[in-house]
Design an enzyme around this catalytic site. Structure first.
Site, short mmCIF file in Angstrom:
data_model
loop_
_atom_site.label_atom_id
_atom_site.label_comp_id
_atom_site.label_asym_id
_atom_site.label_seq_id
_atom_site.Cartn_x
_atom_site.Cartn_y
_atom_site.Cartn_z
N ASP A 156 0.86 -1.18 0.00
CA ASP A 156 0.00 0.00 0.00
C ASP A 156 0.90 1.23 0.00
O ASP A 156 1.50 1.57 1.03
CB ASP A 156 -0.91 0.01 1.23
N LYS A 219 -6.95 3.30 -3.39
CA LYS A 219 -7.38 3.29 -1.99
C LYS A 219 -7.64 4.71 -1.55
O LYS A 219 -6.90 5.63 -1.91
CB LYS A 219 -6.27 2.62 -1.16
N LYS A 255 -10.25 0.11 -2.44
CA LYS A 255 -10.13 -0.10 -1.00
C LYS A 255 -10.48 1.18 -0.25
O LYS A 255 -9.67 2.11 -0.21
CB LYS A 255 -8.72 -0.55 -0.64
#
Length: 319
Positions: A156, A219, A255
């Protein structure tokens, strides 16, 4: 063990600035759409329990605290393997349920990988100077490589917000492409930190640029910003994903992270994904919740469904 991702990986494409600059978001229309969602799509009783079990399978169970220890991470991984009490899962006919991934800082990757060995649950590492993303770029790239070498299957990364705020889309594209390359076979989730991007139009454009540069997921947030995941941002990002898929044929995951702590919120996000992107995007390889306390509330709701009584939160410990 089945493959972690069922669909071909997004290879990216050349930066298309015309497409990027055409992307806009009508904030009042976005607000009207998401305001109507909770009342239009509701699930009850057995259907709600099924949706909540699905939500459990989509959680990136996360600990990102300065006082994390290997022991805490091992306990979290045990919860990831057995996220809901066995007696509840047996009553629901859902034995074998586990979360989508465990997300930790780089220093906790090795303990997490060891604790999850043989489970099929991947380890995700936050990287690139998380959460601000302001460390030297060479160090950010090296951090990705170190986490992959330690066993992380997902990375991430955080983007440089200044590229979005100044409209330097080429710089954002180049940064994302290099981070994707540094990750190798590990799938890369691009954290946009949407609460710091200034507008929904910037969110739409940043989403497209990151996907063009090869992001496997986009995300919403690090969870450390003042404003994290929101439904308007989720709608804008989901529609960017849909546009990218329509144009290229490649699927990119989504996400939402930060601030999603209640089971009812998870149901609304699932409804949004179902309506905007379809059932394919309600699977772990294309949708994740970045959360920790969410799991505890879902487990309490499932306990209520099985027993008819609400239990105390301390009966559903996180680790």
């Amino acid at each position: 063990m089945p493959p972690l991702f069922a669909f071909p990986r997004n290879p990216g494409m050349a930066l298309d600035l015309d497409w990027v600059m055409r992307a806009k978001a009508n904030a009042p229309a976005v607000d009207r759409r998401v305001a109507a969602l909770p009342g239009r799509r509701t699930v009850k009783k057995d259907w709600q329990a099924a949706w909540l079990c699905k939500a459990v399978s989509l959680i990136d169970l996360t600990t990102l605290a300065g006082d994390d220890t290997p022991g805490r991470v091992r306990r979290l991984c045990a919860k990831a393997r057995q996220p809901v009490r066995p007696d509840l899962l047996e009553a629901l006919g859902m034995t074998g349920l586990h979360v989508g991934a465990v997300c930790v800082y780089h220093g906790m990757v090795a303990p997490a990988v060891a604790a999850l060995a043989g489970s099929g649950i991947p380890v995700a590492a936050v990287s690139t100077g998380f959460p601000a993303g302001l460390s030297p770029f060479a160090l950010r790239l090296a951090e990705i490589g170190e986490s992959v070498a330690a066993g992380a299957q997902e990375i991430d990364i955080v983007i440089s917000r200044r590229h979005v705020l100044t409209g330097d889309w080429q710089a954002l594209y180049d940064e994302m492409a290099q981070m994707r390359a540094a990750g190798g076979a590990a799938h890369v989730k691009a954290i946009l930190a949407t609460g710091e991007l200034g507008s929904l139009t910037n969110v739409a454009r940043a989403s497209l640029v990151c996907m063009m540069a090869g992001a496997d997921f986009i995300k919403t947030s690090t969870g450390k910003e003042a404003v994290n995941a929101t439904l308007p941002v989720a709608l804008v990002m989901a529609r960017a994903i849909r546009d990218y898929h329509d144009r290229t044929g490649f699927r990119v995951g989504f996400k939402p992270a930060g601030g999603i702590s209640k089971a009812k919120d998870a149901l609304v996000y699932l409804a949004l994904m179902r309506e905007e992107l379809g059932r394919e995007w309600c699977q772990p390889d294309l949708f994740r919740f970045g959360a920790s306390s969410l799991l505890g509330d879902i487990e309490r709701q499932l306990d209520h469904h099985v027993t008819g009584r609400y239990s105390a939160a301390n009966r559903h410990p996180m680790g």
